[in-house]
Design a protein around this motif. Structure first.
Motif, mmCIF file in Angstrom:
data_model
loop_
_atom_site.group_PDB
_atom_site.id
_atom_site.type_symbol
_atom_site.label_atom_id
_atom_site.label_comp_id
_atom_site.label_asym_id
_atom_site.label_seq_id
_atom_site.Cartn_x
_atom_site.Cartn_y
_atom_site.Cartn_z
ATOM 1 N N ASP A 32 -17.186 -7.908 -14.300
ATOM 2 C CA ASP A 32 -16.747 -6.643 -14.760
ATOM 3 C C ASP A 32 -15.377 -6.428 -14.248
ATOM 4 N N VAL A 33 -14.950 -5.350 -14.727
ATOM 5 C CA VAL A 33 -13.396 -4.722 -14.327
ATOM 6 C C VAL A 33 -13.590 -3.767 -13.302
ATOM 7 N N SER A 34 -14.693 -3.109 -12.819
ATOM 8 C CA SER A 34 -14.820 -2.410 -11.792
ATOM 9 C C SER A 34 -15.664 -3.105 -10.699
ATOM 10 N N ALA A 35 -14.873 -3.044 -9.453
ATOM 11 C CA ALA A 35 -15.230 -3.318 -8.346
ATOM 12 C C ALA A 35 -16.448 -2.867 -7.882
ATOM 13 N N THR A 36 -16.487 -1.323 -8.253
ATOM 14 C CA THR A 36 -17.838 -0.627 -7.792
ATOM 15 C C THR A 36 -19.179 -1.150 -8.451
ATOM 16 N N ALA A 37 -18.952 -1.275 -9.742
ATOM 17 C CA ALA A 37 -20.029 -1.948 -10.733
ATOM 18 C C ALA A 37 -20.505 -3.179 -9.845
ATOM 19 N N LEU A 38 -19.556 -4.116 -9.675
ATOM 20 C CA LEU A 38 -19.996 -5.435 -9.172
ATOM 21 C C LEU A 38 -20.785 -5.262 -7.900
ATOM 22 N N ARG A 39 -20.353 -4.245 -7.052
ATOM 23 C CA ARG A 39 -21.168 -4.019 -5.710
ATOM 24 C C ARG A 39 -22.467 -3.702 -6.201
ATOM 25 N N ARG A 40 -22.558 -2.736 -7.119
ATOM 26 C CA ARG A 40 -23.845 -2.455 -7.259
ATOM 27 C C ARG A 40 -24.619 -3.455 -7.712
ATOM 28 N N ALA A 41 -24.098 -4.330 -8.650
ATOM 29 C CA ALA A 41 -24.910 -5.390 -9.351
ATOM 30 C C ALA A 41 -25.096 -6.489 -8.233
ATOM 31 N N ALA A 42 -24.289 -6.628 -7.252
ATOM 32 C CA ALA A 42 -24.913 -7.682 -6.233
ATOM 33 C C ALA A 42 -25.914 -6.915 -5.327
ATOM 34 N N ALA A 43 -25.993 -5.837 -5.183
ATOM 35 C CA ALA A 43 -27.027 -5.232 -4.314
ATOM 36 C C ALA A 43 -28.195 -5.174 -5.200
ATOM 37 N N HIS A 44 -28.376 -4.912 -6.401
ATOM 38 C CA HIS A 44 -29.408 -4.922 -7.275
ATOM 39 C C HIS A 44 -29.846 -6.580 -7.234
ATOM 40 N N ALA A 45 -29.117 -7.445 -7.237
ATOM 41 C CA ALA A 45 -29.459 -8.871 -7.421
ATOM 42 C C ALA A 45 -30.176 -9.181 -5.951
ATOM 43 N N ALA A 46 -29.580 -8.657 -4.898
ATOM 44 C CA ALA A 46 -30.160 -8.785 -3.727
ATOM 45 C C ALA A 46 -31.373 -8.443 -3.689
ATOM 46 N N ASP A 47 -31.747 -7.137 -4.052
ATOM 47 C CA ASP A 47 -33.115 -6.399 -4.064
ATOM 48 C C ASP A 47 -34.153 -7.118 -4.943
ATOM 49 N N ALA A 48 -33.751 -7.996 -6.088
ATOM 50 C CA ALA A 48 -34.629 -8.558 -7.004
ATOM 51 C C ALA A 48 -34.634 -10.018 -6.397
ATOM 52 N N GLY A 49 -34.021 -10.445 -5.546
ATOM 53 C CA GLY A 49 -34.413 -11.767 -4.928
ATOM 54 C C GLY A 49 -33.423 -12.833 -5.503
ATOM 55 N N VAL A 50 -32.637 -12.727 -6.347
ATOM 56 C CA VAL A 50 -32.069 -13.522 -7.119
ATOM 57 C C VAL A 50 -30.537 -13.762 -6.878
ATOM 58 N N ALA A 51 -30.103 -13.139 -5.801
ATOM 59 C CA ALA A 51 -28.749 -13.450 -5.380
ATOM 60 C C ALA A 51 -28.048 -14.449 -5.548
ATOM 61 N N ASP A 52 -28.852 -15.458 -5.050
ATOM 62 C CA ASP A 52 -28.356 -16.976 -5.132
ATOM 63 C C ASP A 52 -28.120 -17.492 -6.379
ATOM 64 N N LEU A 53 -28.654 -16.938 -7.629
ATOM 65 C CA LEU A 53 -28.273 -17.693 -8.581
ATOM 66 C C LEU A 53 -27.141 -16.871 -9.514
ATOM 67 N N ILE A 54 -26.526 -15.928 -8.916
ATOM 68 C CA ILE A 54 -25.578 -15.085 -9.758
ATOM 69 C C ILE A 54 -24.150 -15.197 -8.685
ATOM 70 N N ARG A 55 -23.347 -15.329 -9.533
ATOM 71 C CA ARG A 55 -21.877 -15.233 -8.948
ATOM 72 C C ARG A 55 -21.247 -14.149 -9.738
ATOM 73 N N TRP A 56 -20.588 -13.132 -8.960
ATOM 74 C CA TRP A 56 -19.818 -12.061 -9.506
ATOM 75 C C TRP A 56 -18.568 -12.298 -9.348
ATOM 76 N N GLU A 57 -17.621 -12.011 -10.669
ATOM 77 C CA GLU A 57 -16.198 -12.026 -10.645
ATOM 78 C C GLU A 57 -15.842 -10.843 -11.268
ATOM 79 N N ARG A 58 -14.604 -10.143 -10.687
ATOM 80 C CA ARG A 58 -13.838 -9.262 -11.020
ATOM 81 C C ARG A 58 -12.835 -9.690 -12.071
ATOM 82 N N HIS A 59 -13.003 -9.131 -13.491
ATOM 83 C CA HIS A 59 -11.868 -9.581 -14.433
ATOM 84 C C HIS A 59 -11.681 -8.400 -15.372
ATOM 85 N N ASP A 60 -10.285 -8.130 -15.597
ATOM 86 C CA ASP A 60 -9.860 -7.214 -16.695
ATOM 87 C C ASP A 60 -9.914 -8.394 -17.884
ATOM 88 N N LEU A 61 -10.847 -8.452 -18.518
ATOM 89 C CA LEU A 61 -11.013 -9.302 -19.637
ATOM 90 C C LEU A 61 -9.826 -9.707 -20.546
#
Length: 206
Positions: free
Chosen positions: A64-93
């Motif tokens: 995603d282009v938003s660092a704030t969105a990516l921080r929230r996404a990472a927290a969501h993944a951690a809460d769901a127990g799948v943080a090790d299956l997702i890599r987050w990257e910031r891109h303006d596509l």
């Protein structure tokens, strides 16, 4: 001129949580029958789709282009127990793109009022190049404004499935598995009731 990063950072900073955290229903419909592998989630927002895919066994890159969105996404993944299956990257596509190839490339509602809309076709063509052999490109987009929006804020062109397919410049290595208009009941952000029509394209690389 407001950049995509400035716009979307402002959008997410307006409230602590923008989206429900649930996956897009049309992603669920189209991906539920796919064998889990590697996935690229373009415009992942706060991570609802990426987390759902990871819970089903996919290894996901969410961008995603938003660092704030990516921080929230990472927290969501951690809460769901799948943080090790997702890599987050910031891109303006429109400017940069994740590397590698994937068994599923998902572009869910890749619309933007700034910057990206003029580049959307180029972004989706880059997405084509990110699909591995045998993999799927899933593009879901709005076909128009929701019925409760009687005075749209701006003149916006919503591409048809035919226009999207033409812009992708696919050759005979590709098979269109789903090309559909989906009319759904929706509730608006202020509790409005109505309907919205969306385009669905599921395309497989042979």
């Amino acid at each position: 001129m407001t950049t995509a990063e400035q716009f979307w950072e402002g959008f997410y900073l307006e409230r602590d949580q923008v989206w429900s955290g649930r996956p897009n229903p049309l992603l669920v419909r189209e991906a539920s029958t796919l064998t889990p592998g590697t996935a690229l989630d373009l415009g992942c927002a706060e991570g609802g789709d990426a987390v759902w895919l990871a819970q089903r066994g996919w290894r996901v890159v969410g961008t995603d282009v938003s660092a704030t969105a990516l921080r929230r996404a990472a927290a969501h993944a951690a809460d769901a127990g799948v943080a090790d299956l997702i890599r987050w990257e910031r891109h303006d596509l429109a400017q940069s793109f994740p590397g590698g190839t994937f068994d599923l490339v998902s572009a869910q509602f890749l619309h933007s009022p700034v910057a990206l809309d003029g580049e959307r076709e180029a972004v989706l063509r880059r997405a084509v190049g990110s699909v591995a052999a045998g993999g799927v490109l899933l593009i879901v987009g709005h076909a128009g404004w929701p019925t409760w929006m009687t005075e749209p804020p701006a003149e916006v062109h919503f591409p048809t499935t035919e226009e999207v397919l033409s812009s992708l410049r696919l050759d005979d290595r590709w098979e269109v598995e789903v090309q559909e208009l989906v009319d759904r009941e929706l509730t608006g952000p202020e509790g409005q009731t109505g309907r919205r029509i969306d385009n669905v394209l599921r395309i497989r690389r042979r």
